[in-house]
Design a protein around this motif. Structure first.
Motif, PDB file in Angstrom:
ATOM      1  N   ALA A 238      -1.942   3.714  -5.433  1.00  0.00           N
ATOM      2  CA  ALA A 238      -2.128   3.498  -6.781  1.00  0.00           C
ATOM      3  C   ALA A 238      -2.678   4.902  -7.402  1.00  0.00           C
ATOM      4  CB  ALA A 238      -3.440   2.551  -7.146  1.00  0.00           C
ATOM      5  N   VAL A 239      -3.155   5.571  -6.635  1.00  0.00           N
ATOM      6  CA  VAL A 239      -3.564   7.059  -6.977  1.00  0.00           C
ATOM      7  C   VAL A 239      -2.516   7.767  -7.236  1.00  0.00           C
ATOM      8  CG1 VAL A 239      -4.832   9.156  -6.058  1.00  0.00           C
ATOM      9  CG2 VAL A 239      -5.728   6.991  -5.715  1.00  0.00           C
ATOM     10  N   ARG A 240      -1.330   7.883  -6.293  1.00  0.00           N
ATOM     11  CA  ARG A 240      -0.258   8.671  -6.339  1.00  0.00           C
ATOM     12  C   ARG A 240       0.735   7.772  -7.313  1.00  0.00           C
ATOM     13  NH1 ARG A 240       0.749  12.209  -2.457  1.00  0.00           N
ATOM     14  NH2 ARG A 240       2.246  12.850  -3.949  1.00  0.00           N
ATOM     15  N   ARG A 241       0.391   6.904  -8.158  1.00  0.00           N
ATOM     16  CA  ARG A 241       1.259   6.176  -9.009  1.00  0.00           C
ATOM     17  C   ARG A 241       2.657   5.727  -8.487  1.00  0.00           C
ATOM     18  NH1 ARG A 241      -1.170   7.369 -13.911  1.00  0.00           N
ATOM     19  NH2 ARG A 241       0.445   6.808 -15.179  1.00  0.00           N
ATOM     20  N   THR A 242       2.471   5.107  -7.273  1.00  0.00           N
ATOM     21  CA  THR A 242       3.512   4.511  -6.700  1.00  0.00           C
ATOM     22  C   THR A 242       3.540   3.144  -6.336  1.00  0.00           C
ATOM     23  OG1 THR A 242       3.585   6.629  -5.279  1.00  0.00           O
ATOM     24  CG2 THR A 242       5.194   4.693  -4.638  1.00  0.00           C
ATOM     25  N   PRO A 243       4.640   2.399  -7.031  1.00  0.00           N
ATOM     26  CA  PRO A 243       4.431   1.126  -7.230  1.00  0.00           C
ATOM     27  C   PRO A 243       4.844   0.422  -5.901  1.00  0.00           C
ATOM     28  CG  PRO A 243       6.614   1.674  -8.183  1.00  0.00           C
ATOM     29  CD  PRO A 243       5.807   3.144  -8.020  1.00  0.00           C
ATOM     30  N   VAL A 244       4.106  -0.747  -5.537  1.00  0.00           N
ATOM     31  CA  VAL A 244       4.166  -1.164  -4.193  1.00  0.00           C
ATOM     32  C   VAL A 244       4.446  -2.916  -4.400  1.00  0.00           C
ATOM     33  CG1 VAL A 244       3.009  -2.016  -2.245  1.00  0.00           C
ATOM     34  CG2 VAL A 244       2.446   0.177  -3.335  1.00  0.00           C
TER      35      VAL A 244
ATOM     36  N   ARG B  64      -8.499  -1.577 -11.405  1.00  0.00           N
ATOM     37  CA  ARG B  64      -7.323  -1.148 -12.003  1.00  0.00           C
ATOM     38  C   ARG B  64      -6.237  -0.972 -10.933  1.00  0.00           C
ATOM     39  NH1 ARG B  64     -10.838   2.339 -15.538  1.00  0.00           N
ATOM     40  NH2 ARG B  64     -10.841   3.674 -13.841  1.00  0.00           N
ATOM     41  N   ALA B  65      -6.382  -1.062  -9.744  1.00  0.00           N
ATOM     42  CA  ALA B  65      -5.185  -0.806  -8.848  1.00  0.00           C
ATOM     43  C   ALA B  65      -4.221  -1.967  -8.936  1.00  0.00           C
ATOM     44  CB  ALA B  65      -5.990  -0.766  -7.537  1.00  0.00           C
ATOM     45  N   PRO B  66      -4.766  -3.257  -9.040  1.00  0.00           N
ATOM     46  CA  PRO B  66      -3.673  -4.098  -8.954  1.00  0.00           C
ATOM     47  C   PRO B  66      -2.462  -4.036  -9.961  1.00  0.00           C
ATOM     48  CG  PRO B  66      -5.877  -5.238  -8.542  1.00  0.00           C
ATOM     49  CD  PRO B  66      -5.877  -3.735  -9.158  1.00  0.00           C
ATOM     50  N   ASP B  67      -2.425  -3.027 -10.803  1.00  0.00           N
ATOM     51  CA  ASP B  67      -1.701  -3.075 -11.999  1.00  0.00           C
ATOM     52  C   ASP B  67      -0.352  -2.288 -11.466  1.00  0.00           C
ATOM     53  OD1 ASP B  67      -3.085  -4.337 -13.724  1.00  0.00           O
ATOM     54  OD2 ASP B  67      -3.523  -2.801 -14.911  1.00  0.00           O
ATOM     55  N   TRP B  68      -0.509  -1.728 -10.041  1.00  0.00           N
ATOM     56  CA  TRP B  68       0.394  -1.028  -9.595  1.00  0.00           C
ATOM     57  C   TRP B  68       1.185  -1.874  -8.385  1.00  0.00           C
ATOM     58  CZ3 TRP B  68       1.872   3.561 -11.388  1.00  0.00           C
ATOM     59  CH2 TRP B  68       1.121   4.382 -12.187  1.00  0.00           C
ATOM     60  N   TRP B  69       0.870  -3.013  -8.303  1.00  0.00           N
ATOM     61  CA  TRP B  69       1.451  -3.845  -7.519  1.00  0.00           C
ATOM     62  C   TRP B  69       2.090  -4.884  -8.046  1.00  0.00           C
ATOM     63  CZ3 TRP B  69      -4.157  -4.447  -5.296  1.00  0.00           C
ATOM     64  CH2 TRP B  69      -4.694  -2.868  -4.824  1.00  0.00           C
ATOM     65  N   GLN B  70       3.092  -5.512  -7.214  1.00  0.00           N
ATOM     66  CA  GLN B  70       3.783  -6.900  -7.626  1.00  0.00           C
ATOM     67  C   GLN B  70       3.661  -7.862  -6.220  1.00  0.00           C
ATOM     68  OE1 GLN B  70       5.142  -8.397 -10.259  1.00  0.00           O
ATOM     69  NE2 GLN B  70       5.160  -6.837 -11.598  1.00  0.00           N
ATOM     70  N   ALA B  71       3.514  -9.247  -6.344  1.00  0.00           N
ATOM     71  CA  ALA B  71       3.622 -10.032  -5.407  1.00  0.00           C
ATOM     72  C   ALA B  71       5.112 -10.332  -5.081  1.00  0.00           C
ATOM     73  CB  ALA B  71       2.776 -11.036  -5.732  1.00  0.00           C
ATOM     74  N   GLY B  72       5.635 -10.019  -4.010  1.00  0.00           N
ATOM     75  CA  GLY B  72       7.088 -10.347  -3.745  1.00  0.00           C
ATOM     76  C   GLY B  72       7.416 -11.572  -3.615  1.00  0.00           C
ATOM     77  N   GLN B  73       6.482 -12.503  -3.002  1.00  0.00           N
ATOM     78  CA  GLN B  73       7.017 -13.979  -2.625  1.00  0.00           C
ATOM     79  C   GLN B  73       5.624 -14.763  -2.605  1.00  0.00           C
ATOM     80  OE1 GLN B  73       7.482 -15.373   0.962  1.00  0.00           O
ATOM     81  NE2 GLN B  73       6.251 -14.010   1.836  1.00  0.00           N
TER      82      GLN B  73
ATOM     83  N   MET C 258      -3.914   5.784   3.828  1.00  0.00           N
ATOM     84  CA  MET C 258      -4.068   6.845   2.697  1.00  0.00           C
ATOM     85  C   MET C 258      -2.895   7.935   2.959  1.00  0.00           C
ATOM     86  SD  MET C 258      -8.230   7.560   1.875  1.00  0.00           S
ATOM     87  CE  MET C 258      -7.856   8.716   1.043  1.00  0.00           C
ATOM     88  N   ALA C 259      -3.163   8.329   4.385  1.00  0.00           N
ATOM     89  CA  ALA C 259      -2.176   9.484   4.842  1.00  0.00           C
ATOM     90  C   ALA C 259      -0.655   9.080   4.602  1.00  0.00           C
ATOM     91  CB  ALA C 259      -2.506   9.969   6.064  1.00  0.00           C
ATOM     92  N   VAL C 260      -0.517   7.639   5.050  1.00  0.00           N
ATOM     93  CA  VAL C 260       0.891   7.099   5.138  1.00  0.00           C
ATOM     94  C   VAL C 260       1.417   7.219   3.734  1.00  0.00           C
ATOM     95  CG1 VAL C 260       2.178   5.102   5.504  1.00  0.00           C
ATOM     96  CG2 VAL C 260       0.667   6.041   7.221  1.00  0.00           C
ATOM     97  N   ALA C 261       0.348   6.786   2.576  1.00  0.00           N
ATOM     98  CA  ALA C 261       0.852   6.573   1.280  1.00  0.00           C
ATOM     99  C   ALA C 261       1.200   7.975   0.742  1.00  0.00           C
ATOM    100  CB  ALA C 261      -0.395   5.770   0.527  1.00  0.00           C
ATOM    101  N   ASP C 262       0.443   8.957   1.042  1.00  0.00           N
ATOM    102  CA  ASP C 262       0.719  10.333   0.596  1.00  0.00           C
ATOM    103  C   ASP C 262       2.038  10.846   1.301  1.00  0.00           C
ATOM    104  OD1 ASP C 262      -1.557  10.840  -0.957  1.00  0.00           O
ATOM    105  OD2 ASP C 262      -2.821  11.476   0.970  1.00  0.00           O
ATOM    106  N   GLU C 263       2.323  10.485   2.368  1.00  0.00           N
ATOM    107  CA  GLU C 263       3.541  10.966   3.093  1.00  0.00           C
ATOM    108  C   GLU C 263       4.954  10.250   2.393  1.00  0.00           C
ATOM    109  OE1 GLU C 263       2.028  11.753   7.719  1.00  0.00           O
ATOM    110  OE2 GLU C 263       3.492  10.082   7.178  1.00  0.00           O
ATOM    111  N   GLU C 264       4.676   8.970   2.008  1.00  0.00           N
ATOM    112  CA  GLU C 264       5.582   8.324   1.447  1.00  0.00           C
ATOM    113  C   GLU C 264       5.879   9.043   0.016  1.00  0.00           C
ATOM    114  OE1 GLU C 264       7.934   6.658   2.741  1.00  0.00           O
ATOM    115  OE2 GLU C 264       6.804   6.520   4.577  1.00  0.00           O
ATOM    116  N   ALA C 265       4.701   9.045  -0.793  1.00  0.00           N
ATOM    117  CA  ALA C 265       4.838   9.609  -2.246  1.00  0.00           C
ATOM    118  C   ALA C 265       5.546  10.940  -2.171  1.00  0.00           C
ATOM    119  CB  ALA C 265       3.645   9.479  -2.776  1.00  0.00           C
TER     120      ALA C 265
END
Length: 374
Positions: free
Chosen positions: A262-268, A288-297, A163-170
Motif C-alpha cells: 500500500a505504501v508503494r501503491r501496488t495493488p494486491v 486506508r490500506a485495504p483500498d489497495w487490495w481486492q478479495a480474489g475469492q 516489507m522487503a519482499v514488497a519493495d523488491e516486487e514494486a
C-alpha cells in the motif's frame, strides 16, 4: 521506518488512498463508451479501482502480475488441527517449486511468475534454493495455544522481511501482486487473529481448513483457537506483539508485505482466510490500506467471511477453493485482467454533433435561437 525500531504508526501517515478523482474520471470515461450502465457488472468496479491505483485514465492493462507465497510451519499443527502432518509445509513448497501444485499449474497457465518466500519452514534451509530461504526467520513457529509463536525480535524481522519482499516486487515493476500462503496450521493462526480482531468466539471462525478435517480435528482446532484467543486479547492494542503472540513468521511477514504494498501503491489480490486475517491486522495498523487490495475469492471458510465483512470487501469469485497457495486469487486474476483490458481499450463514442437549426416555414416568423442547456 523510524530509527531505533519498527514504528507501525508510520504506516498511517505513509499510506494514502487511491485517487478518488481519477476513479471518478474512469467512471465518467466508462459512461462515454455507450455500453449500458452496470452491463459489465463487477468488471466496471475493478477497472475503476485499477485506474485509481495506477493514477491513470485510461487504465493500463495488467501486464506484469506476480504471485508471492509466504511459507511456514506452525507449532499448533502438532495438536492435530490439520489434515496435513505437522511440519509438512516443506513438501508443499517443493510441489510448488516443481510446478506440480495447483497454484503452480494456474500460474504457469496464466504466464505469471510465482515466488515462494520461506519464513519459518520446519526443514533444513539447505534443502531449498537460496532465493526461497533468504528471508527465513526461524525453523517453525511456536505453539500459539501455550507460548508466543515468535520472540519480539523475530516478529520485527518477519515483518521487515515482508516489507522487503514488497519493495523488491514494486522495484521490479510488478503491477499487480497475488498473495497466498503455503503452511500447515496457518488457518488456525488466522482464526485466532480474526476472532481477536472481530471480538467473536472461536467457534464462529473455525473452519475445516485447506484439506477438509473431520469433526474431531475441528473440535481440536476450535479449542486451540480458543486458547490462542486467551493469549491474544491482552495484546490487541499492540499489533506487533499480537503477531508475535499468535501469528507465526509467515503471517507476520504477510502483514508487513500488505502494508508496504500500500505504501508503494501496488495493488494486491488476496486469496483465502490466511491473507484475509493478515489484511485485517494491517487494517488495524493503517485504516486506508485495504483500498489497495481486492478479495480474489470466497473460500467458504467462516473466518474469511467474517474478516472480509469487517473490511467491507466483496470477493470477486465464489467457488469454495480452500487449497490455499494463492490458488483462489490466481483464478480471479483473469477477471482482473479482463476488467483492465476493457477499461483500457473500450473506445469512447464521439460527441454527438450539434444539431443544425431547423429552417422556418415561409409563412411563419423566424424562431428565436434556443441556447443549449449546460
Amino acid at each position: 521506518m523510524s530509527d531505533g525500531g519498527l514504528n507501525l504508526d508510520d504506516f498511517g501517515n505513509l499510506i494514502e488512498r487511491p485517487s478518488a478523482r481519477l476513479r471518478r474520471q474512469a467512471e465518467e470515461r466508462r459512461a462515454r463508451t455507450g455500453i449500458a450502465p452496470k452491463a459489465l457488472g463487477r468488471l466496471d468496479d475493478v477497472g475503476s479501482w485499477l485506474a485509481a491505483a495506477q493514477a491513470r485514465v485510461p487504465v493500463r492493462p495488467v501486464e506484469r502480475p506476480r504471485a508471492v507465497l509466504f511459507a511456514g510451519d506452525h507449532g499448533v499443527a502438532s495438536l492435530g488441527v490439520s489434515a496435513r502432518p505437522a511440519g509438512g509445509a516443506s513438501a508443499l513448497v517443493r510441489a510448488v517449486l516443481d510446478g506440480t501444485s495447483p497454484a503452480a499449474v494456474l500460474a504457469r497457465q496464466a504466464g505469471v511468475p510465482l515466488r515462494v518466500v520461506d519464513t519459518s519452514l520446519d526443514c533444513p534451509a539447505e534443502e531449498l534454493p537460496d532465493e526461497v530461504t533468504r528471508f527465513r526467520v526461524r525453523r517453525g513457529s511456536g505453539r500459539l495455544d501455550v507460548e508466543d509463536t515468535l520472540t519480539a525480535e523475530e516478529a520485527e524481522r518477519a515483518f521487515r522481511a515482508g516489507m522487503a519482499v514488497a519493495d523488491e516486487e514494486a522495484d521490479s515493476g510488478s503491477d499487480l501482486l497475488v498473495l497466498g500462503d503455503v503452511s500447515v496450521g496457518g488457518t488456525t493462526a488466522a482464526g485466532v487473529l480474526i476472532a481477536a480482531m472481530c471480538g467473536t468466539d472461536a467457534s464462529v471462525v473455525t473452519g475445516r481448513g485447506g484439506v477438509r478435517i473431520d469433526d474431531l480435528a475441528w473440535m481440536r482446532k476450535c479449542a486451540a483457537i480458543r486458547d490462542g484467543l486467551r493469549r491474544a486479547r491482552p495484546v490487541l492494542g499492540d499489533q506487533l506483539r499480537l503477531l508475535a503472540a499468535v501469528a507465526g513468521a509467515d503471517l507476520t511477514a504477510m502483514t508487513g508485505f500488505l502494508l508496504q504494498c500500500a505504501v508503494r501503491r501496488t495493488p494486491v489480490l488476496l486469496d483465502g482466510v490466511v491473507s484475509a486475517a493478515c489484511a485485517l491486522v494491517a487494517q488495524r495498523i493503517a485504516f486506508r490500506a485495504p483500498d489497495w487490495w481486492q478479495a480474489g475469492q470466497a473460500s467458504g471458510e467462516p473466518g474469511q467471511a467474517k474478516a472480509l465483512d469487517r473490511m467491507a470487501m466483496q470477493p470477486l469469485l465464489d467457488h469454495g477453493v480452500t487449497v490455499g497457495e494463492g490458488t483462489g486469487a490466481l483464478l480471479a486474476l483473469p477477471l482482473v485482467r479482463a476488467a483492465a483490458a476493457l477499461a483500457a481499450e473500450l473506445p469512447e463514442l464521439p460527441e454527438a454533433p450539434e444539431a443544425a437549426p431547423e429552417e422556418a416555414e415561409p409563412a411563419a416568423p423566424p424562431r428565436p435561437a434556443i441556447a443549449d442547456a449546460t
